[in-house]
Motif scaffolding. Structure first.
Motif, PDB file in Angstrom:
ATOM      1  N   THR A 185      -7.234   1.095   1.611  1.00 26.67           N
ATOM      2  CA  THR A 185      -7.452  -0.180   0.919  1.00 26.67           C
ATOM      3  C   THR A 185      -7.003  -1.383   1.741  1.00 26.67           C
ATOM      4  O   THR A 185      -7.184  -2.515   1.311  1.00 26.67           O
ATOM      5  CB  THR A 185      -6.692  -0.194  -0.418  1.00 26.67           C
ATOM      6  OG1 THR A 185      -5.301   0.002  -0.166  1.00 26.67           O
ATOM      7  CG2 THR A 185      -7.214   0.897  -1.340  1.00 26.67           C
ATOM      8  N   GLU A 196      -1.351   4.206  -1.194  1.00 28.55           N
ATOM      9  CA  GLU A 196      -2.634   3.940  -0.545  1.00 28.55           C
ATOM     10  C   GLU A 196      -2.459   3.927   0.972  1.00 28.55           C
ATOM     11  O   GLU A 196      -1.342   3.916   1.488  1.00 28.55           O
ATOM     12  CB  GLU A 196      -3.212   2.616  -1.050  1.00 28.55           C
ATOM     13  CG  GLU A 196      -3.486   2.638  -2.550  1.00 28.55           C
ATOM     14  CD  GLU A 196      -3.834   1.274  -3.124  1.00 28.55           C
ATOM     15  OE1 GLU A 196      -4.020   1.184  -4.351  1.00 28.55           O
ATOM     16  OE2 GLU A 196      -3.897   0.285  -2.344  1.00 28.55           O
ATOM     17  N   ARG A 229       0.830  -1.217   0.000  1.00 28.56           N
ATOM     18  CA  ARG A 229       0.000   0.000   0.000  1.00 28.56           C
ATOM     19  C   ARG A 229       0.856   1.255   0.000  1.00 28.56           C
ATOM     20  O   ARG A 229       0.543   2.233  -0.677  1.00 28.56           O
ATOM     21  CB  ARG A 229      -0.927  -0.003   1.218  1.00 28.56           C
ATOM     22  CG  ARG A 229      -2.286  -0.632   0.957  1.00 28.56           C
ATOM     23  CD  ARG A 229      -2.170  -2.101   0.734  1.00 28.56           C
ATOM     24  NE  ARG A 229      -3.351  -2.699   0.105  1.00 28.56           N
ATOM     25  CZ  ARG A 229      -3.386  -3.976  -0.256  1.00 28.56           C
ATOM     26  NH1 ARG A 229      -2.312  -4.755  -0.089  1.00 28.56           N
ATOM     27  NH2 ARG A 229      -4.468  -4.475  -0.828  1.00 28.56           N
ATOM     28  N   SER A 234      -3.525   2.605   5.057  1.00 28.98           N
ATOM     29  CA  SER A 234      -3.813   1.396   5.837  1.00 28.98           C
ATOM     30  C   SER A 234      -4.306   1.778   7.231  1.00 28.98           C
ATOM     31  O   SER A 234      -3.866   2.778   7.814  1.00 28.98           O
ATOM     32  CB  SER A 234      -2.556   0.531   5.981  1.00 28.98           C
ATOM     33  OG  SER A 234      -2.018   0.187   4.722  1.00 28.98           O
TER      34      SER A 234
END
Length: 809
Positions: free
Chosen positions: A630, A497, A492, A499
């Motif tokens: 994600t 992205e 990620r 977490s």
């Protein structure tokens, strides 16, 4: 036809009184004696604030005291809220006055205190060196120097003051009386300045050197309504004072509203196109609204299915009919997020109520609501009592959440009070959840609630893929961040992205163990091990907040081999920072969010992409919709699976499902990794597909066999005392009294030591009383409790009754 002024009134107090007290209304107040107002009334030796709940023309007894005064011009509670508060008191076995106090903004009641005043006789004795006992002269001198002195100040200063005050009062040297003090919260008035009528700022004759005065006049001319005095002065209060003396500028007091959410709306929002399942839900709600009838509607939608949009459009329908809406959310930390959504859609028609607001902010919001300036109230549990006169719909978001149950007196459940309020008004109530409580789901199955499902996420986005990490196959040193979880986080970070890492235990280490004797360091007041908080370098009890420095030697054996065991969010955060030094890491738990504003700041940073990895407790798993998240990692699922509580499985399923559901709410799919030593546990199997049916099929038969909710009603009795044997004896006596009043022996579990046996130096025993009919059960428990409190066994013992407990721990 005008009504006859009341001669007598019934008053309740925020005290442990089961029935209202009757007072005679003085002739001067009879025209103002209306239910729903606050009054000042004598109670024992004090004058205290009470709540007028009824009027009557006759008195139930002969010896009736006179009411002191009526404190309000208009009632604070209407007939509907009085009826609702009475139901809460009767159902939850608590004093009516406590419920009314909860329904009103805190701090508005006038306070009373007992004060001492020196009499003429006392002054004569002091001046003439009359005979006084040791200590009495000091008290009389202290009181004379202050005109009046609170008795509390005297008793703090002199340990024997109470006996001396009694003697001095009896001899006529001191006069002791009750004094009413102003409420802690009041309307806020700000001094405003403006130009006097007809004043031309350029025509006012001023010396050439009066530059600051001329600047103030020009500034005020630009703002016809005036401006706050401090702002008008512009750093020159002397110049402003000179203009006020000349009469060219006038000052007045202006009442202002304290609103911490002013300007929080952001861009305006418009209704979204609904999916087919959302449309069906909205059609049903609109039909019930049009029919103006009571119906609980269970909106069972998976995480990300668009429940909030259904709420918003349903409320639009209600507003169009001239009615109002109440929206409850479970956590204070969620309120800013909900407020932003509603403000963006409805603007200034929204008011916010929750206990995290400052006293003045909450008071002003309550007054806005009562005056009709707000049509939508968004708030946490206590907002269920918001004074909305035209309430047309109620919404309880995340209706399963245990935060709706108040753990202190009065122990009401916000969701169930909302349902009763809707029933009294004859309007619909929406109960939304991805993980409904078993009580709500059973009632929907039985046809008492309407059930509407939202089985898919909006825009057909997939649910997150859930993977189970078997910690039995992971080396001990890597179990905090297992290799699969580390790899997922790294992926990620590489893709930009975000977490979330969930661990429902705060602190750094949960246990300090002596390796020489095996003792653990416990709280001296609670049956709890102390948790180490590295940031403060302290050991802390999470039950009573006791703190101490970590010892260098074992208190039991004086050994020096002390070892920290277990882990919490602080240790997890440290491990993440060490493993991913370039990542932007933050933590969200009770230690980092002392108030809702701190929680809002963290969530804003997450939404804006300023956080790569957010570590936190259950706060991170509720209500947040961040498209770039994600990955969700559940670091230790086992902490929630083995609790000694019949609701443990249901609660774990809800908790994990909500947390897992934070992933993949945008265009990119989400993944959740759950670390556990019990990979085959039925709760985890249910979480993998947000499969509520698996939970229901496993839990429902167990609850039915054991006579537990949703198939029975439950009251928990908790008895506590500083004396261990006293608590046990009282619990045993209560069990006997319950049988005496008609409760079957098999319907009582216990008495037994509570799972958390000692809290704040009080030993605790509990009983769980079950029954099919709530009214019969509550009546019998109330009678047994009354008999216990009147018996010698209750001496020094506190009895707390919890109806429909959220937890038996």
């Amino acid at each position: 036809m005008t009504s006859t002024p009341a001669t007598f009134v019934d008053v309740v107090f925020p005290a442990s009184l089961e029935t209202p007290l009757t007072y005679r209304v003085p002739a001067a107040w009879r025209g103002a004696a209306t239910p729903g107002k606050r009054v000042a009334a004598p109670l024992g030796r004090r004058t205290v604030t009470g709540y007028l709940v009824a009027t009557r023309e006759d008195a139930p007894v002969q010896d009736i005291k006179d009411l002191g005064e009526i404190l309000d011009t208009d009632p604070l509670l209407d007939a509907h809220l009085l009826a609702l508060s009475r139901w809460v008191a009767e159902y939850y076995l608590c004093p009516w006055g406590e419920v009314i106090r909860t329904a009103l903004p805190p701090g508005i009641d006038a306070l009373t205190r007992r004060v001492a005043t020196l009499t003429d006789a006392g002054r004569t004795v002091l001046d003439g060196n009359g005979m006084l006992r040791p200590g009495e002269r000091e008290i009389l001198t202290f009181v004379r120097g202050r005109d009046t002195a609170p008795l509390s100040a005297l008793t703090r200063r002199w340990p024997q003051a109470s006996a001396h005050i009694h003697s001095l009062s009896r001899r006529g040297l001191l006069a002791v009386a009750a004094e009413m003090r102003r409420p802690r919260v009041r309307p806020l008035a700000v001094s405003y300045c403006c130009l006097a009528g007809g004043v031309d700022p350029e025509a006012v004759p001023l010396p050439s050197r009066a530059v600051k005065q001329r600047a103030i006049l020009r500034a005020l001319a630009a703002v016809p309504g005036g401006m706050p005095r401090a702002e008008a002065a512009g750093g020159s209060p002397a110049a402003l004072a000179a203009l006020l003396r000349k009469g060219v500028v006038q000052a007045r007091e202006v009442e202002v509203t304290r609103d911490p959410f002013a300007g929080a709306a952001g861009p305006s929002d418009t209704p979204k196109v609904l999916a087919e399942s959302q449309t069906r839900a909205l059609q049903l709600i609109r039909q019930v609204v049009a029919e103006r009838r009571f119906l609980p509607i269970l909106l069972h939608g998976v995480t990300g299915s668009g429940k909030t949009e259904v709420y918003l459009q349903a409320i639009e329908t209600v507003l169009a009919q001239g009615q109002q809406a109440l929206v409850l959310v479970p956590e204070i930390s969620l309120t800013p997020l909900a407020v932003q959504r509603f403000l963006a859609r409805f603007g200034g028609r929204v008011a916010v109520l929750h206990s995290g607001l400052k006293g003045g902010e909450r008071f002003d919001a309550w007054r806005r609501i009562k005056s009709g300036q707000a049509d939508i109230v968004v708030g946490a549990r206590s907002a269920v009592f918001a004074p909305l006169p035209r309430l047309g719909i109620l919404v309880v978001d995340e209706e399963h959440d245990p935060s709706y149950k108040q753990e202190e007196m009065p122990r009401y459940h916000g969701r169930d009070v909302a349902i009763m309020r809707a029933k009294l008004l004859g309007v619909p109530v929406i109960l939304g959840s991805a993980t409904p409580s078993l009580e709500s789901f059973e009632r929907a199955q039985a046809g008492r609630y309407a059930l509407v499902r939202l089985p898919e996420r909006i825009e057909a986005r997939p649910l997150p893929r859930v993977e189970i990490v078997d910690l039995r196959r992971v080396d001990g040193g890597e179990r905090l961040l297992s290799p699969p979880l580390r790899e997922a986080i790294a992926e990620r970070l590489a893709r930009g992205e975000q977490s979330l890492l969930f661990l429902n235990r705060r602190g750094f280490s949960t246990l300090l163990l002596c390796e020489e004797c095996g003792a653990t360091l416990e709280c001296p007041r609670c049956s709890m091990s102390l948790t180490f908080h590295a940031a403060r370098g302290r050991l802390r009890c999470h039950t009573c907040d006791f703190e101490r420095r970590p010892p260098t030697q074992c208190p039991a054996c004086q050994g020096s081999r002390l070892r920290y065991l277990g882990f919490g969010t602080q240790q997890l955060e440290a491990a993440v920072r060490a493993r991913f030094p370039n990542a932007r890491v933050d933590r969200m738990d009770r230690d980092t969010t002392g108030n809702w504003r701190a929680a809002e700041r963290i969530l804003r940073r997450l939404t804006e992409g300023a956080i790569d990895i957010l570590v936190g407790t259950q706060m991170i798993g509720k209500g947040h919709d961040v498209p770039n998240v994600t990955l969700v990692g559940v670091v230790s699922a086992d902490m929630a699976l083995g609790l000694p509580d019949f609701r443990a499985g249901e609660r774990a399923f809800a908790l994990f499902t909500q947390v897992v559901g934070r992933a993949g709410r945008g265009d990119r799919p989400g993944v959740a990794l759950i670390q556990t030593f019990n990979p085959d546990h039925y709760i985890l199997r249910a979480v993998r597909g947000q499969d509520y049916a698996t939970l229901w099929e496993a839990e429902s038969p167990l609850r039915k066999d054991q006579g537990l909710p949703p198939y029975a009603r439950v009251v928990m009795a908790m008895l506590s005392s500083p004396q261990e044997k006293a608590a046990e004896a009282a619990a045993t006596e209560l069990a006997r009294l319950l049988r005496e009043v008609g409760v079957r022996a098999e319907a009582v579990s216990g008495p037994a030591p509570a799972p958390l046996y000692r809290v704040r130096s009080r030993y605790r025993w509990h009983l769980l009383v079950r029954g099919q009919d709530a009214r019969t059960l509550h009546s019998r428990v109330r009678e047994a409790a009354r008999r216990l409190r009147a018996s010698p066994a209750a001496r020094g013992v506190r009895l707390d009754l919890d109806v429909d407990p959220a937890s038996v721990c």
